[in-house]
Write a protein that holds these residues in place. Structure first.
Motif, PDB file in Angstrom:
ATOM      1  N   TYR A   1      -7.956  12.489   3.887  1.00 40.03           N
ATOM      2  CA  TYR A   1      -6.752  11.680   3.399  1.00 40.03           C
ATOM      3  C   TYR A   1      -5.381  11.901   4.183  1.00 40.03           C
ATOM      4  CZ  TYR A   1      -3.427   9.982  -0.191  1.00 40.03           C
ATOM      5  OH  TYR A   1      -2.043   9.420  -0.810  1.00 40.03           O
ATOM      6  N   GLU A   2      -5.372  13.210   4.368  1.00 39.41           N
ATOM      7  CA  GLU A   2      -4.096  13.530   5.062  1.00 39.41           C
ATOM      8  C   GLU A   2      -4.016  13.143   6.440  1.00 39.41           C
ATOM      9  OE1 GLU A   2      -3.517  17.723   3.921  1.00 39.41           O
ATOM     10  OE2 GLU A   2      -2.829  17.254   2.026  1.00 39.41           O
ATOM     11  N   THR A   3      -5.316  13.402   7.085  1.00 37.73           N
ATOM     12  CA  THR A   3      -5.481  12.804   8.539  1.00 37.73           C
ATOM     13  C   THR A   3      -5.085  11.273   8.689  1.00 37.73           C
ATOM     14  OG1 THR A   3      -7.262  14.504   8.805  1.00 37.73           O
ATOM     15  CG2 THR A   3      -7.227  12.860  10.467  1.00 37.73           C
ATOM     16  N   LEU A   4      -5.754  10.603   7.605  1.00 35.02           N
ATOM     17  CA  LEU A   4      -5.480   9.089   7.545  1.00 35.02           C
ATOM     18  C   LEU A   4      -3.923   8.802   7.604  1.00 35.02           C
ATOM     19  CD1 LEU A   4      -8.797   7.827   5.769  1.00 35.02           C
ATOM     20  CD2 LEU A   4      -7.989   7.422   8.323  1.00 35.02           C
ATOM     21  N   LEU A   5      -3.557   9.512   6.425  1.00 33.78           N
ATOM     22  CA  LEU A   5      -2.138   9.023   6.236  1.00 33.78           C
ATOM     23  C   LEU A   5      -1.036   9.378   7.345  1.00 33.78           C
ATOM     24  CD1 LEU A   5      -1.074   9.409   2.621  1.00 33.78           C
ATOM     25  CD2 LEU A   5      -1.500   7.654   3.722  1.00 33.78           C
ATOM     26  N   ALA A   6      -1.302  10.493   7.998  1.00 38.71           N
ATOM     27  CA  ALA A   6      -0.585  10.837   9.188  1.00 38.71           C
ATOM     28  C   ALA A   6      -0.812   9.730  10.109  1.00 38.71           C
ATOM     29  CB  ALA A   6      -1.026  12.142   9.764  1.00 38.71           C
ATOM     30  N   GLN A   7      -1.704   8.918  10.256  1.00 34.18           N
ATOM     31  CA  GLN A   7      -1.865   7.786  11.324  1.00 34.18           C
ATOM     32  C   GLN A   7      -2.008   6.466  10.871  1.00 34.18           C
ATOM     33  OE1 GLN A   7      -5.803   9.974  12.269  1.00 34.18           O
ATOM     34  NE2 GLN A   7      -5.347   9.230  14.535  1.00 34.18           N
ATOM     35  N   PRO A   8      -1.086   5.920  10.389  1.00 27.77           N
ATOM     36  CA  PRO A   8      -0.954   4.370   9.972  1.00 27.77           C
ATOM     37  C   PRO A   8      -1.387   3.415  10.821  1.00 27.77           C
ATOM     38  CG  PRO A   8       1.259   5.462   9.965  1.00 27.77           C
ATOM     39  CD  PRO A   8       0.383   6.495  10.447  1.00 27.77           C
ATOM     40  N   GLU A   9      -1.288   3.758  12.054  1.00 26.38           N
ATOM     41  CA  GLU A   9      -1.935   2.497  12.961  1.00 26.38           C
ATOM     42  C   GLU A   9      -3.378   2.659  12.760  1.00 26.38           C
ATOM     43  OE1 GLU A   9      -0.052   5.623  13.677  1.00 26.38           O
ATOM     44  OE2 GLU A   9      -2.017   6.342  14.784  1.00 26.38           O
ATOM     45  N   LYS A  10      -3.945   3.865  12.565  1.00 22.83           N
ATOM     46  CA  LYS A  10      -5.421   3.670  12.378  1.00 22.83           C
ATOM     47  C   LYS A  10      -5.831   3.119  11.051  1.00 22.83           C
ATOM     48  CE  LYS A  10      -9.534   5.612  12.613  1.00 22.83           C
ATOM     49  NZ  LYS A  10     -10.535   5.015  13.608  1.00 22.83           N
ATOM     50  N   LEU A  11      -5.075   3.237  10.067  1.00 25.16           N
ATOM     51  CA  LEU A  11      -5.238   2.469   8.822  1.00 25.16           C
ATOM     52  C   LEU A  11      -5.071   1.085   8.784  1.00 25.16           C
ATOM     53  CD1 LEU A  11      -3.575   4.934   6.116  1.00 25.16           C
ATOM     54  CD2 LEU A  11      -6.149   4.255   6.173  1.00 25.16           C
ATOM     55  N   ASP A  12      -4.196   0.708   9.651  1.00 23.88           N
ATOM     56  CA  ASP A  12      -3.898  -0.689  10.036  1.00 23.88           C
ATOM     57  C   ASP A  12      -4.982  -1.349  10.792  1.00 23.88           C
ATOM     58  OD1 ASP A  12      -1.211  -0.994   8.767  1.00 23.88           O
ATOM     59  OD2 ASP A  12      -0.374  -0.486  10.541  1.00 23.88           O
TER      60      ASP A  12
END
Ligand code: TRP
Length: 338
Positions: free
Chosen positions: A295-306
């Protein structure tokens, strides 16, 4: 049982997901999606707009919800995870479906009626503060469901009526245009069986402010757990595990042996609430350790989530385009030119 079904659900980005959401909605949706033939899980940002005017908050909550589903194991090779607003076909279908949706049906919506009742009680105009986003909310939700040919829609009890409206709207459309184009979705009610208690013992809910965010900071998590309301029984007094908020929460995070141990210790009067809270805190922490990292890794990389959300949208649009094409053909006698 679900292996031939299309499962779909939407989650409004109007708050940080809490443990009640996790146990009552996120986990069951992930489980259902893994059994289904196809799954669509989207963040219903368009549905937030009738009440939320803060685009930053919508975006932040969208990322939190997406990261939560991913961290807790949603398989995105099978389930399309996307933003509702990324699918132009849903705006189109919603407008088209307005024409087969009775105004009376919308008048009966619980959510709308609750506002009207409140206004009437106060002596205000019945429709004070009601925008068309709120009034036509169920039509947009029907468009969400029908666009992807969903068969199974896991929702909380409060959304059951909306899925029934989607069935009504689908039925009218198919009847008027004399074609079996739209699906007949079935609601699957998730929450009630699994509702977990909040800090004050009532159902955990954003509106009661008694919730624990799934990925609360360790310090905040500890504070929340210590705040759980108990009766004043002493450590050596027997306690009823089935009415204890601590024990009920514990059952969702601890192993079978740990659960059995707390149960018997409570019954025999061998455990105080302070010790039980420490065990609960420990169990939640262990259970969520790995997901928290993701969760924390993903939230730190919003471009990845996008990127993940855009891939989900591309997957979802395949079915969306097909349905819109059929509906437009039936209603207007031609395919959309876009
Ligand atoms: N209205 C739902 C809620 O408030 C969210 C939602 C939007 C939804 N579209 C959906 C749920 C389609 C299931 C299917 O919780």
């Amino acid at each position: 049982m679900y292996s031939e079904k299309t499962v779909l659900t939407g989650i409004k980005p109007t708050g940080t997901p809490h443990l009640g959401n996790m146990v009552g909605a996120v986990k069951p949706v992930i489980e259902l999606s893994s059994q289904a033939k196809r799954a669509y899980v989207f963040i219903a940002d368009l549905h937030a707009l009738n009440a939320v005017r803060d685009s930053k908050a919508i975006n932040r909550n969208t990322y939190e919800i997406a990261a939560t589903f991913l961290a807790l194991g949603l398989d995105t090779t099978k389930a399309a995870l996307f933003r509702q607003s990324d699918i132009p076909e849903v705006y189109a279908l919603s407008t088209l479906l307005m024409n087969v949706t009775g105004k009376g049906l919308m008048n009966r919506s619980h959510a709308y009626k609750a506002v009207v009742d409140r206004n009437t009680e106060k002596g205000d105009d019945p429709d004070a503060g009601v925008n068309m986003g709120l009034f036509t909310y169920p039509t947009l939700m029907a468009a969400d469901i029908l666009l992807y040919n969903a068969d199974v829609v896991p929702v909380g009890q409060d959304q059951k009526q909306h899925v029934e409206f989607a069935r009504d709207i689908s039925g009218s459309f198919n009847h008027i245009y004399n074609k079996q184009i739209l699906s007949m979705p079935e609601p699957v009610i998730q929450e009630t069986a699994n509702a977990i208690p909040g800090l004050d013992g009532r159902k955990m809910s954003k509106s009661y402010d008694n919730y624990i965010p799934i990925f609360a900071e360790p310090g905040q998590l500890k504070k929340s757990v210590m705040r759980i309301v108990t009766d004043s029984k002493l450590p050596n007094e027997p306690k009823d595990p089935d009415t204890s908020t601590i024990f009920q929460l514990y059952q969702n995070f601890a192993t079978a042996d740990q659960i059995a141990f707390m149960r018997s210790s409570f019954v025999k009067g061998k455990m105080g609430y302070g010790d039980a809270k420490n065990l609960l805190l420990e169990a939640i922490t262990v259970y969520l350790e790995k997901p928290r990292e993701t969760y924390e890794t993903l939230l730190a990389q919003p471009e990845k989530l996008d990127e993940i959300l855009a891939q989900g949208a591309a997957m979802a649009r395949i079915s969306a385009k097909r349905t819109l094409e059929k509906v437009t053909k039936a209603m207007l006698g031609r395919s959309p030119s876009y």
